[in-house]
Structure formats: structure tokens, C-alpha cells
Enzyme design. Structure first.
Site, PDB file in Angstrom:
ATOM      1  N   GLY A 102       0.754  -1.265   0.102  1.00 15.17           N
ATOM      2  CA  GLY A 102      -0.004  -0.031   0.002  1.00 15.17           C
ATOM      3  C   GLY A 102       0.863   1.366   0.103  1.00 15.17           C
ATOM      4  N   GLU A 156      -3.414  -1.766  -7.015  1.00 14.71           N
ATOM      5  CA  GLU A 156      -2.791  -2.797  -6.131  1.00 14.71           C
ATOM      6  C   GLU A 156      -3.793  -3.985  -5.766  1.00 14.71           C
ATOM      7  OE1 GLU A 156      -2.310  -1.112  -2.169  1.00 14.71           O
ATOM      8  OE2 GLU A 156      -1.935  -2.995  -1.419  1.00 14.71           O
ATOM      9  N   CYS A 179     -16.173  11.563  16.856  1.00 14.86           N
ATOM     10  CA  CYS A 179     -17.162  10.537  16.769  1.00 14.86           C
ATOM     11  C   CYS A 179     -17.675  10.158  18.113  1.00 14.86           C
ATOM     12  CB  CYS A 179     -17.053   9.467  15.618  1.00 14.86           C
ATOM     13  SG  CYS A 179     -18.483   9.198  14.760  1.00 14.86           S
ATOM     14  N   HIS A 198     -15.382  12.495  11.152  1.00 18.08           N
ATOM     15  CA  HIS A 198     -13.992  11.800  10.983  1.00 18.08           C
ATOM     16  C   HIS A 198     -12.875  12.928  10.318  1.00 18.08           C
ATOM     17  CE1 HIS A 198     -14.742   8.271  12.919  1.00 18.08           C
ATOM     18  NE2 HIS A 198     -16.020   8.261  12.566  1.00 18.08           N
ATOM     19  N   GLU A 205      -9.857  12.897  10.661  1.00 20.97           N
ATOM     20  CA  GLU A 205      -8.813  12.199  10.551  1.00 20.97           C
ATOM     21  C   GLU A 205      -8.524  11.571   8.756  1.00 20.97           C
ATOM     22  OE1 GLU A 205     -10.907  10.998  12.175  1.00 20.97           O
ATOM     23  OE2 GLU A 205     -11.354   8.834  12.224  1.00 20.97           O
TER      24      GLU A 205
HETATM   25  N1  GLN Z   1     -20.870   4.128  17.744  1.00 16.81           N
HETATM   26  C1  GLN Z   1     -21.244   5.617  17.391  1.00 16.81           C
HETATM   27  C2  GLN Z   1     -22.335   5.795  16.494  1.00 16.81           C
HETATM   28  O1  GLN Z   1     -22.647   4.892  15.823  1.00 16.81           O
HETATM   29  C3  GLN Z   1     -19.949   6.217  17.118  1.00 16.81           C
HETATM   30  C4  GLN Z   1     -19.548   5.701  15.789  1.00 16.81           C
HETATM   31  C5  GLN Z   1     -17.996   6.071  15.569  1.00 16.81           C
HETATM   32  O2  GLN Z   1     -17.297   6.515  16.501  1.00 16.81           O
HETATM   33  N2  GLN Z   1     -17.594   5.799  14.298  1.00 16.81           N
HETATM   34  O3  GLN Z   1     -22.866   6.736  16.307  1.00 16.81           O
END
Ligand code: GLN
Length: 542
Positions: free
Chosen positions: A18, A141, A382, A507, A509
């Protein structure tokens, strides 16, 4: 005319295919070519979305909401191209589309077979990104190792493609391991020879052999490989271990990978421009200070489960000239306040990343309480944002047993809950996935970090901040500073009376790059540096 590069692996798995594919992407892009990376995984799951992180590592989410292999994260971080669902295909997905077509009568009574039907479907998917993006080069890949039963249809499909697109538009790279025998003080080429023979037996002659080794490859070994594998000596590229994955493209370019690929694809070679990348690596290797970030999660034994989060923290570190060391904290071991305080005392920042299910949740809540009362920088992602909300509800708003209904469906204060239209739907199909718009409150930490008022971020979750409690939180100082207007959902929370305690329902990240850190990671690390510089830490009691 789009050109195609295929990367296969031999001898053993986990050689860093990767990273090699991502590095090649950057090397070609730095020559001014438009590049798209793609990965085929030979397993039968439709996608990694429902796989255990211990099996698979992180699930990487694209803008268009595909749950994909973590290698796509490397591709995006190295090439700085946002990929789509056509960049990751599993054998399961290939079979699913074939079997659906078969049930719909799409084969008009014909027998459905691996060749040509499965290989046709794989070929169609190899060509898809070229149609969608008009890329100059598609780098594909192939997961797994040559010789695996399950990867055979993929190898056959990439063999067939050469005829379809023309051999001048197609190059094969085979990545193998050269083991070093200490007793003989020798690199052994035999496993690579065998692996190349196996590939040749399947009709593919590699143009380039990339060898992974612990020590530099000597001229004798190079000559031997060239002779037995029928590859030009200049197309044997050594891939020695590096201190950071971000140095790999620089090493491979120096080794002549870009040149060799251009030659194989009959592209006129042009100079590459990796100067900025080299500066970034230099900065990474010469930090001025150090910060320790406690990452509190339940899959901490497998660091790949949090791959993009870890990379993003490093990106924030590069920007702030700080070496980021990660203290992997098992949330399940944080069983009470005292234990948590003892464990987190030395951290300059605490991050609680995403997660599902209730294991370790109480430990995460203790960690959020520690961060809040001790004024340690906290970044909740999250689930980590949901934890921040739960902690605040319980300890500041005095809502005893406040919880997410994912954790406790009978909680008297469901501060995190399913949205009404989601109730009763089953696992797998109901996640909010992919990019959504978020409007930031003016003057907020978030807005100042981003430097703009509207952003797009990627999601992967099922539960949401419960709008019924908005006023309670706002009045007590947990500000809701990011809102998705279209569906009126809370996306960002910030604690007003704290130097840096912020949670995001999305997210971030997935959008951070080594040379362009995500603003929130950049600012989180900045505040961790400040925290580490400042003296006097408060008390953990509430
Ligand atoms: N479990 C939580 C939800 O479904 C958070 C999900 C996560 O952190 N990706 O909302």
C-alpha cells in the site's frame, strides 16, 4: 490514453504494498501526471464495513461514503487526491454484482463462469476510475500474495488487460522480500525467483521488481535477480526500511522507480518535484519539542485500528515542530477516577477516537472527565464526541445515568440517540456515511481553526446528539458550534471554559495530509504543546 500500473505482492504479506503504491502515486503526480490509486481485495466480504478492526484495521471512508480498505488512506495522504468508491473493490462485491445480474436474467441463460464473467467484471472495475476521472495513470494494487487461490481471478484479469489496453500502456510491478540470513551474511534471492516464476506461470512478466530488504541490495544479488527474473537491473528497485513511511517516496524516487515506470509505460520522463515533500520529511525528522498524546480506545492493541487518527496527530506534530508520541491507553483498564488519573497524568493531550458498542465506554467517560477538570486538551472524534457529551451531562448537568442509547437504551437522559427516522433499522445499512456540510458558529474555536464558516467532513456513525437537550448544554457552556443545517444535526461541541476541549461527530482524520494537517488536529497539537510548556496542573475531582 490512460496508462495502467499493477502492483502484486510475493513471498510474504505485509511488505508495505500500500505504501509502495501510494509512493508511486506521489512520484508520478510530482511529474505533473494525473494519478488515481485503486485497490482490489480478494476476500469475500462486500466491504470492510462490518469487519472487526482486529481483523482488518481501520475502515477508511471516502467523500462518497464508501467504507474501504485502510490503504486508501495512504493513497489519499500521499497523492492528495480524494478517491471514491470505485477505488476499492473486494471479490465479494464482484461476485455480488455478478450474482445479482444472474438472478435478473442478465446472462440470458448462459453459464456464468470465473472466466470470462468474473474476470470481465474485474476488468470493468479496473477501467472505471479512468472513465470517471480521465486520469493519466491508474495504479492498481492487488491485495494478498501471488499464489493465493482467492487472488487468481484478479491476476488473470490484469493479465487480460494488457491485450485490451496495449502493452505500452501497461506495467507490472512485483513487490517481494529478500530475506537476510545473518549466519551467511547474505541476502537470499531464491524466494523472489520462485515468486516471479509463479507470476510468469500465470502469464505475467513483471517489468519492475521492488524488493524489500533490511540491508542494501548488493550488486551481485541485483545481477542474479535480473538474470533469473528477466528484469533490467535498473528496474530492480530496493525498498529498504525507513524511519517514517513519508520518506519512502523520496527513497524510491532516488532508486529510480519513477524513471523505470515511465520507461515501462513509454511516457517521456520528466523531472519530478518532491522538494516540498522532502522539506516536510526534514521537518518531521527534526522536531524542536515533544508532546505525549494519550489515545483512549478499545482496540489499542492493534495500532492499525486507528491508523488515520495516528497519522493526523503526526501531521499536526510536523506543523507544530513537535514529535508526537502516542500513549496507547486501553479504555477498559480505566475503571475509576483514581486509576484514570494515575494513567493519564503524564499526557499533554487526550484523544478519544471513534468506536462502536459499549466496551470501554465508562473508561472513556472517566478520561473525558479528567480532561475537563484538569484542563488537559481533549479531542473527541465521533464516539469521542458522544463521550464528551455524556460526561458533561452526568457531571455538570447532573443528569444521572445520562447515556447514548447505543450503550444503555433505558437511560433516563438519552443525550445521544438515534434520529427518529432511523429507529428499528438493522446493522449495516443505516450509518450516516460520507461527506456532509457543516456550518460553524462565528467566533468559535472551530471557525477560527478552519478559517472559514462552512466545511465538508466525512461521517461514519449511527447515533446523533439529541436535539431535545440543546438548550441545557448551551446554557451550561458546552457550545454547539457546528451544525448540519440540512438535517439540523449537531456536528461539533466545544467547552467554553476550557483551553481546548472539542468534539466532532465526523472523522476529520480522513482529510488530513502530512503537508497540510487537518485544522483541528493542527490546533489540538498546538494546544498540547502549550499545555506541556505550561506548569501547574489542576486537580481531578468533580
Ligand atoms: N458508535 C457511535 C455511533 O454509531 C460512534 C461511531 C463512530 O465513532 N464511528 O454513532
Amino acid at each position: 490514453m490512460t496508462k495502467y500500473v499493477f502492483i502484486t505482492g510475493g513471498v510474504v504479506s505485509s511488505l508495505g504494498k500500500g505504501i509502495a503504491a501510494a509512493s508511486l502515486g506521489l512520484i508520478l503526480k510530482s511529474r505533473g501526471l494525473k494519478v488515481v490509486n485503486q485497490k482490489f481485495d480478494p476476500y469475500l466480504n462486500i466491504d470492510p464495513g462490518t469487519m472487526n478492526p482486529y481483523q482488518h484495521g481501520e475502515v477508511f471512508v471516502t467523500d462518497d461514503g464508501a467504507e474501504t480498505d485502510l490503504d486508501l488512506g495512504h493513497y489519499e495522504r500521499f497523492t492528495d487526491e480524494n478517491l471514491s468508491r470505485s477505488s476499492n473493490t473486494t471479490a465479494g462485491r464482484v461476485y455480488l454484482s455478478i450474482l445479482n445480474r444472474e438472478r435478473e436474467g442478465g446472462y440470458h441463460g448462459g453459464t456464468v463462469q470465473v472466466i470470462p464473467n468474473v474476470t470481465d467484471e474485474i476488468r470493468r472495475r479496473i477501467l472505471l476510475p479512468a472513465e470517471e476521472t480521465g486520469a493519466d495513470v491508474i495504479i492498481t494494487e492487488i491485495g494478498g500474495t501471488v499464489g493465493d487461490i482467492e487472488s487468481l481471478p484478479f491476476i488473470e484479469a490484469i493479465r487480460q488487460i494488457r491485450r485490451e489496453v496495449g502493452s505500452q500502456n501497461c506495467a507490472y510491478i512485483h513487490l517481494t522480500l529478500l530475506p537476510y540470513l545473518k549466519t551467511a551474511q547474505e541476502l537470499k534471492s531464491k524466494p523472489t525467483q520462485h515468486s516471479v516464476k509463479e507470476l510468469q506461470g500465470l502469464g505475467i512478466q513483471p517489468d519492475i521488481i521492488m524488493v524489500r530488504s533490511e540491508v542494501p541490495v548488493d550488486a551481485g544479488t541485483r545481477a542474479k535477480l535480473s538474470l533469473f527474473c528477466d528484469v533490467d537491473p535498473s528496474s530492480i528497485i530496493q525498498n529498504v526500511n525507513a524511519k517514517s513511511i513519508y520518506e519512502i517516496p523520496l527513497i524510491m524516487e532516488r532508486e529510480g522507480l519513477g524513471k523505470a515506470v515511465c520507461k515501462a509505460l513509454q511516457i517521456e520522463d520528466r523531472p519530478s518535484h518532491l522538494e516540498d515533500w522532502a522539506l516536510m520529511v526534514d521537518k518531521l525528522y527534526h522536531p524542536a519539542k515533544k508532546v505525549k498524546i494519550a489515545l483512549v480506545g478499545k482496540y489499542v492493541k492493534l495500532h492499525d485500528a486507528y491508523l488515520s487518527v495516528v497519522e493526523s496527530l503526526l501531521h499536526g506534530g510536523i506543523y507544530n515542530s513537535a514529535e508526537v508520541s502516542i500513549d496507547w491507553v486501553d479504555a477498559e483498564a480505566l475503571t475509576n477516577r483514581e486509576k484514570t488519573a494515575g494513567r493519564l497524568e503524564s499526557a499533554d493531550g487526550i484523544i478519544v477516537p471513534g468506536g462502536f458498542g459499549n466496551r470501554g465506554v465508562e473508561g472513556m467517560v472517566f478520561a473525558a472527565e479528567f480532561a475537563r477538570t484538569r484542563r488537559v486538551p481533549y479531542f473527541g472524534i465521533c464516539l469521542g464526541m458522544q463521550i464528551q457529551v455524556i460526561e458533561f451531562a452526568r457531571n455538570v448537568l447532573k443528569m444521572a445515568d445520562a447515556d447514548s442509547t447505543e450503550i444503555n437504551k433505558d437511560t433516563p437522559f438519552p443525550v445521544i440517540d438515534l434520529m427518529p427516522d432511523q429507529n428499528g433499522v438493522i446493522l449495516g445499512g443505516t450509518l450516516r456515511l460520507g461527506k456532509y456540510e457543516c456550518t460553524l458558529s462565528s467566533g468559535s474555536l472551530a471557525e477560527k481553526s478552519y478559517g472559514e464558516g462552512t466545511v465538508w467532513e466525512r461521517h461514519r456513525h449511527r447515533y446523533e446528539f439529541n436535539n431535545a437537550y440543546r438548550e441545557n448544554f448551551d446554557a451550561a457552556g458546552l457550545k454547539l458550534t457546528g451544525i448540519n443545517r440540512e438535517r439540523d444535526l449537531v456536528e461539533i461541541v466545544e467547552l467554553q471554559s476550557h483551553p481546548w476541549m472539542l468534539g466532532v461527530q465526523f472523522h476529520p482524520e480522513f482529510k488530513s495530509r502530512p503537508n497540510r494537517p487537518h485544522p483541528l488536529f493542527r490546533e489540538f497539537i498546538r494546544s498540547a504543546v502549550e499545555y506541556s510548556d505550561a506548569s501547574g496542573r489542576g486537580n481531578f475531582n468533580s
